[in-house]
Every structure is written in structure tokens, then in C-alpha cells.
Design a protein around this motif. Structure first.
Motif, PDB file in Angstrom:
ATOM      1  N   MET A   1       9.350  -9.285   2.368  1.00  0.00           N
ATOM      2  CA  MET A   1       9.576 -10.446   3.219  1.00  0.00           C
ATOM      3  C   MET A   1      11.070 -10.779   3.231  1.00  0.00           C
ATOM      4  SD  MET A   1       7.958 -14.284   2.947  1.00  0.00           S
ATOM      5  CE  MET A   1       6.315 -13.633   3.234  1.00  0.00           C
ATOM      6  N   LEU A   2      11.601 -11.091   4.406  1.00  0.00           N
ATOM      7  CA  LEU A   2      13.014 -11.436   4.525  1.00  0.00           C
ATOM      8  C   LEU A   2      13.256 -12.855   4.037  1.00  0.00           C
ATOM      9  CD1 LEU A   2      13.736  -9.803   7.968  1.00  0.00           C
ATOM     10  CD2 LEU A   2      14.659  -9.084   5.785  1.00  0.00           C
ATOM     11  N   PHE A   3      14.530 -13.151   3.815  1.00  0.00           N
ATOM     12  CA  PHE A   3      14.917 -14.473   3.355  1.00  0.00           C
ATOM     13  C   PHE A   3      14.536 -15.533   4.390  1.00  0.00           C
ATOM     14  CE2 PHE A   3      18.208 -11.553   1.634  1.00  0.00           C
ATOM     15  CZ  PHE A   3      17.964 -11.743   0.284  1.00  0.00           C
ATOM     16  N   ASP A   4      14.377 -16.770   3.951  1.00  0.00           N
ATOM     17  CA  ASP A   4      14.116 -17.868   4.877  1.00  0.00           C
ATOM     18  C   ASP A   4      15.326 -18.784   4.976  1.00  0.00           C
ATOM     19  OD1 ASP A   4      14.074 -19.056   2.414  1.00  0.00           O
ATOM     20  OD2 ASP A   4      12.082 -19.940   2.599  1.00  0.00           O
ATOM     21  N   TRP A   5      16.508 -18.226   4.751  1.00  0.00           N
ATOM     22  CA  TRP A   5      17.748 -19.007   4.826  1.00  0.00           C
ATOM     23  C   TRP A   5      18.789 -18.222   5.605  1.00  0.00           C
ATOM     24  CZ3 TRP A   5      22.232 -17.065   2.285  1.00  0.00           C
ATOM     25  CH2 TRP A   5      22.002 -15.937   1.491  1.00  0.00           C
ATOM     26  N   THR A   6      19.863 -18.908   5.982  1.00  0.00           N
ATOM     27  CA  THR A   6      20.971 -18.270   6.684  1.00  0.00           C
ATOM     28  C   THR A   6      22.181 -18.227   5.761  1.00  0.00           C
ATOM     29  OG1 THR A   6      20.217 -19.068   8.829  1.00  0.00           O
ATOM     30  CG2 THR A   6      22.528 -18.394   8.662  1.00  0.00           C
ATOM     31  N   PRO A   7      22.715 -17.059   5.474  1.00  0.00           N
ATOM     32  CA  PRO A   7      23.892 -16.980   4.605  1.00  0.00           C
ATOM     33  C   PRO A   7      25.115 -17.584   5.283  1.00  0.00           C
ATOM     34  CG  PRO A   7      23.468 -14.861   5.619  1.00  0.00           C
ATOM     35  CD  PRO A   7      22.314 -15.738   5.990  1.00  0.00           C
ATOM     36  N   GLN A   8      26.122 -17.903   4.493  1.00  0.00           N
ATOM     37  CA  GLN A   8      27.370 -18.434   5.029  1.00  0.00           C
ATOM     38  C   GLN A   8      28.350 -17.325   5.371  1.00  0.00           C
ATOM     39  OE1 GLN A   8      28.976 -21.494   2.495  1.00  0.00           O
ATOM     40  NE2 GLN A   8      27.058 -22.640   2.430  1.00  0.00           N
ATOM     41  N   ALA A   9      28.098 -16.114   4.902  1.00  0.00           N
ATOM     42  CA  ALA A   9      28.942 -14.962   5.202  1.00  0.00           C
ATOM     43  C   ALA A   9      28.176 -13.698   4.842  1.00  0.00           C
ATOM     44  CB  ALA A   9      30.255 -15.029   4.420  1.00  0.00           C
ATOM     45  N   VAL A  10      28.628 -12.573   5.398  1.00  0.00           N
ATOM     46  CA  VAL A  10      27.993 -11.288   5.117  1.00  0.00           C
ATOM     47  C   VAL A  10      29.067 -10.278   4.726  1.00  0.00           C
ATOM     48  CG1 VAL A  10      26.697  -9.342   6.071  1.00  0.00           C
ATOM     49  CG2 VAL A  10      26.052 -11.675   6.673  1.00  0.00           C
ATOM     50  N   VAL A  11      28.763  -9.501   3.691  1.00  0.00           N
ATOM     51  CA  VAL A  11      29.657  -8.434   3.242  1.00  0.00           C
ATOM     52  C   VAL A  11      28.908  -7.111   3.361  1.00  0.00           C
ATOM     53  CG1 VAL A  11      31.109  -7.559   1.391  1.00  0.00           C
ATOM     54  CG2 VAL A  11      30.734 -10.034   1.614  1.00  0.00           C
ATOM     55  N   PHE A  12      29.485  -6.188   4.121  1.00  0.00           N
ATOM     56  CA  PHE A  12      28.875  -4.891   4.328  1.00  0.00           C
ATOM     57  C   PHE A  12      29.565  -3.825   3.490  1.00  0.00           C
ATOM     58  CE2 PHE A  12      28.267  -7.120   8.390  1.00  0.00           C
ATOM     59  CZ  PHE A  12      26.919  -6.927   8.615  1.00  0.00           C
ATOM     60  N   ASP A  13      28.776  -2.952   2.879  1.00  0.00           N
ATOM     61  CA  ASP A  13      29.310  -1.705   2.367  1.00  0.00           C
ATOM     62  C   ASP A  13      29.652  -0.839   3.576  1.00  0.00           C
ATOM     63  OD1 ASP A  13      29.862   0.373   0.421  1.00  0.00           O
ATOM     64  OD2 ASP A  13      27.976   1.286   1.053  1.00  0.00           O
ATOM     65  N   CYS A  14      30.380   0.250   3.374  1.00  0.00           N
ATOM     66  CA  CYS A  14      30.726   1.129   4.490  1.00  0.00           C
ATOM     67  C   CYS A  14      30.032   2.479   4.380  1.00  0.00           C
ATOM     68  CB  CYS A  14      32.245   1.317   4.569  1.00  0.00           C
ATOM     69  SG  CYS A  14      32.759   2.376   5.951  1.00  0.00           S
ATOM     70  N   ASP A  15      30.399   3.274   3.378  1.00  0.00           N
ATOM     71  CA  ASP A  15      29.871   4.631   3.259  1.00  0.00           C
ATOM     72  C   ASP A  15      28.367   4.632   3.040  1.00  0.00           C
ATOM     73  OD1 ASP A  15      32.294   6.147   3.485  1.00  0.00           O
ATOM     74  OD2 ASP A  15      32.854   5.365   1.529  1.00  0.00           O
ATOM     75  N   GLY A  16      27.638   5.274   3.952  1.00  0.00           N
ATOM     76  CA  GLY A  16      26.194   5.354   3.823  1.00  0.00           C
ATOM     77  C   GLY A  16      25.464   4.142   4.350  1.00  0.00           C
ATOM     78  N   LEU A  17      26.204   3.082   4.687  1.00  0.00           N
ATOM     79  CA  LEU A  17      25.593   1.858   5.188  1.00  0.00           C
ATOM     80  C   LEU A  17      25.973   1.656   6.651  1.00  0.00           C
ATOM     81  CD1 LEU A  17      25.724  -1.444   5.725  1.00  0.00           C
ATOM     82  CD2 LEU A  17      23.780  -0.522   4.455  1.00  0.00           C
ATOM     83  N   LEU A  18      27.260   1.489   6.921  1.00  0.00           N
ATOM     84  CA  LEU A  18      27.729   1.395   8.301  1.00  0.00           C
ATOM     85  C   LEU A  18      28.057   2.762   8.882  1.00  0.00           C
ATOM     86  CD1 LEU A  18      30.152  -1.683   8.180  1.00  0.00           C
ATOM     87  CD2 LEU A  18      27.729  -1.637   8.813  1.00  0.00           C
ATOM     88  N   MET A  19      28.629   3.608   8.048  1.00  0.00           N
ATOM     89  CA  MET A  19      29.033   4.934   8.500  1.00  0.00           C
ATOM     90  C   MET A  19      28.244   6.017   7.778  1.00  0.00           C
ATOM     91  SD  MET A  19      31.263   4.787  10.922  1.00  0.00           S
ATOM     92  CE  MET A  19      31.910   6.472  10.898  1.00  0.00           C
TER      93      MET A  19
END
Length: 223
Positions: A1-19
Motif C-alpha cells: 500500500m502506498l503512503f497516505d501523505w504528501t512528502p515535502q520533497a523527493v530525492v531520486f537515485d540515478c543509476d538503475g533508477l532514473l537511468m
């Protein structure tokens, strides 16, 4: 189940996640092992995935029986993988939509164990632009230490517990957890335990995208 809140910011990994750079790393790693007459398969990949270049090179030095050669192996590996990433790496399916949805609602950053030059090469190749980014060679202790996430949150101006991380490796997961950042996991290695707060199989997960779209919707007061 996903969270029931909205974060104030998001941090993404890059290798294997975005690229989708892991195949690029595997090409370089396979060649490094082959030069020493050694095979490179899932067992060897698990030893290095998600680690900083320096940490991966030190691990390889142990495997190769070449004590003290970590820095030289790191240089060799980095040169090879940067060439492959610049020529062949592609954005992960759904990565642009995910980043765009998050960035439309909250501040975002990218935090990678890759050194700055390689991170920039990957982001440029993928067509991503982040005003805030932290690279592995810009902190004293890269992932799995918490410094990369603590630094990212500080630059975003949010408390770690109010941010959200997206990670694909256990190394990144441990880093975010140590910093106190909740984690959505999109594990690169299937069939392994990945104890993130939420785990999805793809950045295109319908529930994940629906949740992000809700971040921009005004919330009605309780009746």
C-alpha cells in the motif's frame, strides 16, 4: 500500500533508477574481470551494485587478489563506464513522467554514488535537469552512509522524515534509512528481499503514478 501523505520533497537515485546504466556498468565490470581471467555473473554483480566507484573498486581489488590497487581499478572502471554511458545509456521506462509529476508538486533532487562527471554524463544522456544534485565524490562518506541524503535534504530545505527517496539498490536503501528518509523501492535485482517502505516493480506502477498525481490536488477540510 502506498503512503497516505504528501512528502515535502523527493530525492531520486540515478543509476538503475532514473537511468538504465546498470547494463553499462556490467559491460565495464565484465571486461575488467575478463582482463584478469575471471567470470562476471550475478554473484559478482551483487558484490558491487549500488556502491560508490571507490568502494566497488576496493571490492574488486580483493576479488582480484590485488591488494592496494583499488584507486587504479577505480580509474580504469570509471573511464570505461563513462564511455559506455555517454554512448548507450537510456532513461528507465517511466522515469521522465515520474520526475515531472514529482517536480510539479514539490522540490526534487538527485543523489547518486557516482562521481560528478559520471552523474552529469548520465543525466545529460537521459535528458534530465536537476537544480539540486549530490554526487558520490562530493561527500565524505557515500552511500550506504546517510551523508548524501542528509546533504540533499539540507539543500532542499526539508527535514529528512518529510522527504521521500526513490532507490533501486540495497546500498541506497540503507543510506536513505540511515538518514531517516522514507523510501519507495524499485529493486534492480528481482527475487531478493527489499525492505523499503513501499516496493513497486516499475516506475510506471499505476498506483504509484496515481498517488503522485494526487499531490497537486487541494485537500478538502474534514466534514
Amino acid at each position: 500500500m502506498l503512503f497516505d501523505w504528501t512528502p515535502q520533497a523527493v530525492v531520486f537515485d540515478c543509476d538503475g533508477l532514473l537511468m538504465d546504466t546498470e547494463p553499462c556498468w556490467s559491460v565495464a565490470e565484465t571486461e575488467l574481470f575478463a582482463r584478469r581471467g575471471l567470470p562476471f555473473g550475478p554473484e559478482q554483480k551483487a558484490l558491487v551494485i549500488g556502491k560508490s566507484v571507490a568502494a566497488a573498486a576496493d571490492t574488486m581489488a580483493d576479488v582480484f587478489g590485488e591488494p592496494g590497487s583499488g584507486p587504479a581499478i577505480a580509474d580504469e572502471l570509471l573511464a570505461m563506464v563513462t564511455d559506455v554511458v555517454s554512448a548507450k545509456a537510456e532513461a528507465m521506462p517511466g522515469a521522465h513522467e515520474l520526475v515531472d509529476l514529482a517536480a510539479a508538486a514539490v522540490p526534487v533532487a538527485v543523489a547518486s554514488n557516482s562521481p560528478r562527471a559520471l552523474l552529469e554524463a548520465a543525466l545529460e544522456r537521459g535528458g534530465f535537469e536537476f537544480s539540486i544534485s549530490v554526487a558520490g565524490d562530493e561527500v565524505t562518506a557515500p552511500k550506504p552512509a546517510p551523508e548524501i541524503y542528509l546533504t540533499s535534504c539540507a539543500r532542499l530545505g526539508v527535514a529528512p522524515a518529510s522527504a521521500l527517496a526513490f532507490e533501486d539498490s540495497m546500498t541506497g536503501l540503507r543510506s536513505a534509512r540511515a538518514a531517516g528518509v522514507p523510501v519507495v523501492g524499485v529493486p534492480t535485482l528481482s527475487g531478493t528481499e527489499f525492505p523499503a517502505d513501499v516496493v513497486v516493480s516499475s516506475l510506471r506502477d499505476a498506483g504509484l503514478l496515481a498517488w503522485l498525481r494526487r499531490w497537486r490536488q487541494p485537500r478538502l477540510p474534514p466534514a
